[in-house]
Design a protein around this motif. Sequence first.
Motif, PDB file in Angstrom:
ATOM      1  N   GLU A 153       7.987  79.315  -1.106  1.00 47.43           N
ATOM      2  CA  GLU A 153       9.426  79.529  -1.308  1.00 47.43           C
ATOM      3  C   GLU A 153      10.172  78.994  -0.093  1.00 47.43           C
ATOM      4  O   GLU A 153       9.782  79.263   1.045  1.00 47.43           O
ATOM      5  CB  GLU A 153       9.727  81.025  -1.483  1.00 47.43           C
ATOM      6  N   ASN A 178      16.111  78.984  -3.725  1.00 45.79           N
ATOM      7  CA  ASN A 178      16.958  80.093  -4.168  1.00 45.79           C
ATOM      8  C   ASN A 178      18.327  79.571  -4.565  1.00 45.79           C
ATOM      9  O   ASN A 178      18.984  78.877  -3.791  1.00 45.79           O
ATOM     10  CB  ASN A 178      17.111  81.116  -3.051  1.00 45.79           C
ATOM     11  N   GLU A 233      14.935  79.801  -8.161  1.00 47.85           N
ATOM     12  CA  GLU A 233      14.908  81.269  -8.188  1.00 47.85           C
ATOM     13  C   GLU A 233      16.332  81.780  -8.318  1.00 47.85           C
ATOM     14  O   GLU A 233      17.218  81.367  -7.582  1.00 47.85           O
ATOM     15  CB  GLU A 233      14.294  81.832  -6.892  1.00 47.85           C
ATOM     16  N   ASP A 278      14.398  86.492  -9.639  1.00 46.96           N
ATOM     17  CA  ASP A 278      14.083  87.028  -8.314  1.00 46.96           C
ATOM     18  C   ASP A 278      14.439  88.508  -8.251  1.00 46.96           C
ATOM     19  O   ASP A 278      15.290  88.979  -9.011  1.00 46.96           O
ATOM     20  CB  ASP A 278      14.932  86.232  -7.297  1.00 46.96           C
ATOM     21  N   LYS A 304       9.629  87.520 -10.329  1.00 48.82           N
ATOM     22  CA  LYS A 304       9.202  87.916  -8.988  1.00 48.82           C
ATOM     23  C   LYS A 304       9.482  89.409  -8.863  1.00 48.82           C
ATOM     24  O   LYS A 304      10.643  89.840  -8.862  1.00 48.82           O
ATOM     25  CB  LYS A 304       9.943  87.102  -7.919  1.00 48.82           C
ATOM     26  N   GLU A 348       6.334  90.154  -4.650  1.00 49.50           N
ATOM     27  CA  GLU A 348       6.929  89.808  -3.355  1.00 49.50           C
ATOM     28  C   GLU A 348       6.628  90.887  -2.317  1.00 49.50           C
ATOM     29  O   GLU A 348       6.459  92.049  -2.667  1.00 49.50           O
ATOM     30  CB  GLU A 348       8.445  89.749  -3.497  1.00 49.50           C
TER      31      GLU A 348
HETATM   32 CA    CA Z   1      13.783  84.303  -3.513  1.00 48.94          CA
END
Ligand code: CA
Length: 538
Positions: free
Chosen positions: A320, A378, A410, A439, A460, A496
């Motif tokens: 990421e 992101n 994301e 996310d 996630k 995560e």
């Molecule tokens: Ca993220």
Amino acid sequence: MRLLFQRLVSAPQAKHTRNPAKRVIPIAVLPLLLAAVLPILAALYLADRQTRQDEIAYLETLADETLRRGINSRMQLVQALEAMKREPSTPCSPANLERMRQISAVSLHLRGMGVIQDGQLRCSTLSASPRPEAIDGKRFVTATGIEAWTDARLPFAPEQPFNIYARHGYATIIHPEVILDIPRKSPDIVIGLVISNPKTVTRERGKVLPAWLERYTPHQSAVIDDGTHLVVFKASKEHNIAGVAASLKSGIHRSVWRTALFLVPIGLFGSALFGYAVVVLTRWGLSVPAQLREALKRHDMYVRYQPIVDMRTGRWIGAEALLRWQKPDGTHVPPDEFIASAEKVGLIQDVTRYVTDIVLRDLPTLLKIQPGFHVSINFSALDMQEGGPIDYLRERLHRLQIPPETLIVELTERGLFDMAQTQPLLEAVQAMGVRVAIDDFGTGYSSLSVLESCKLDIIKIDKLFVAAIGTQAANSPVTTHIISMAQKLGIELVAEGVETQAQADFLRDSGVQYAQGWLYARPMAIEELRFKLRPMPI
Ligand code: CA
Ligand code: C2E
Ligand code: CA
């Protein structure tokens, strides 16, 4: 090996830690210089003007006082001469001399009187000599008809200069310095009394220069600057006299320098403070949008990559991209903070394009080492707008010929609250072959509806749920529910914030395949990521 690695990693970082103050200083030099010089120049100018005005005002009071005393003196001598004109006694007779003595005694200015004949004192109250005494001095006749001598020496006191004024056969004898007995702040200051017509100095302390008299217009008060002196004339309208006072300009300059000596350190201190404020303001006082724009322009923002791990094999299958901001003073601004600011001030799309550029620059080098590797970027909810970073991403991918399946966008669950607007854009992302991950899943309230309404690629699981593993909430129904639902829908799961082996074990046993967290790796520079992805030589 470690050394080599450190070198690899530290090289690009140097770019971010260079001292940006160097750039700020040239911008600040001009205001700094102005800040230092202007107040001092202004202070000196004002000090000079003020000192000059003060000096003129002071000289005016001296000249005024001299004139006032001169007028008194003149009135007394004119009255004395008029009184003797009316005197019936024979000139130089005892009664006549007695009368002159009486008049002199009651006068402040008269030292004595006498009878004058053919420019000689026939008799006087100051001498018993039976013979006429010659007057040795500078003789002139005033416009009002008075015969006058300045610097007159009389035989009985040859060292003492007198002023003698005569009319109607009588003379008044005056000590020229009586009226000049005025206290002055410096002995350099000249004071004097002049007769306006003809222009003649009758009394002086110091030297009333002829050049000043030349520039003096009778009966008109004036300030004269002859380059070395400031000279003030105060003229009487009714009487034929004027007071004069003068001082050396060097004295004024000295006084300005004294003021300057006092003001300059204050000015310098003030300037230093002001200059410091300018630097501080230039560096730190910029508004948030200006700071963000500046950071993007100067590349004070950079990307760190946190690996995503396949928990079954331990292999890094992706990473990421996480943005970092180091301010010119070295402090780091947490991403949550500056991302929120960028969203608030309308700069988030610039930030996303900035990250996209970096990721698309780095990605090919990663793919060369490990084909099939992917990187997540992101996106903010505000990026999901037409013409925004989605179009930018499409255009860049196309131009750089990067396989779209190596990218993941994301989106936070919170960013999906307006599905009516977002869904077409989500589909547009997927249509270009880029996968979409949701996310921080589980922290929003729309989880289920979101999952039902659009086909997401990855979920996630938020680190809050991961952190709860091993605590009382270990078998939180939410976590298990999310997992089973994702499996049912064929959505991949990434956990995560995995920090412990226990969390990893639990997640893996529950059917989560991928994880991201400090247990495996912290976010790292691209060089480190490349280095660690490289197959180890056997
Ligand atoms: Ca993220
Ligand atoms: P996020 O997208 O949820 O990113 C994961 C965050 O968890 C990162 O924080 C990461 O450093 C942190 N993290 C990773 N492993 C662990 C762990 O084991 N334990 C704990 N406690 N934390 C871990 P980071 O880098 O501070 O980023 C914070 C947030 O800022 C991100 O949360 C994301 O929402 C936002 N952000 C970061 N970079 C970008 C960006 O380029 N664009 C946008 N729009 N947002 C970004
Ligand atoms: Ca997250």
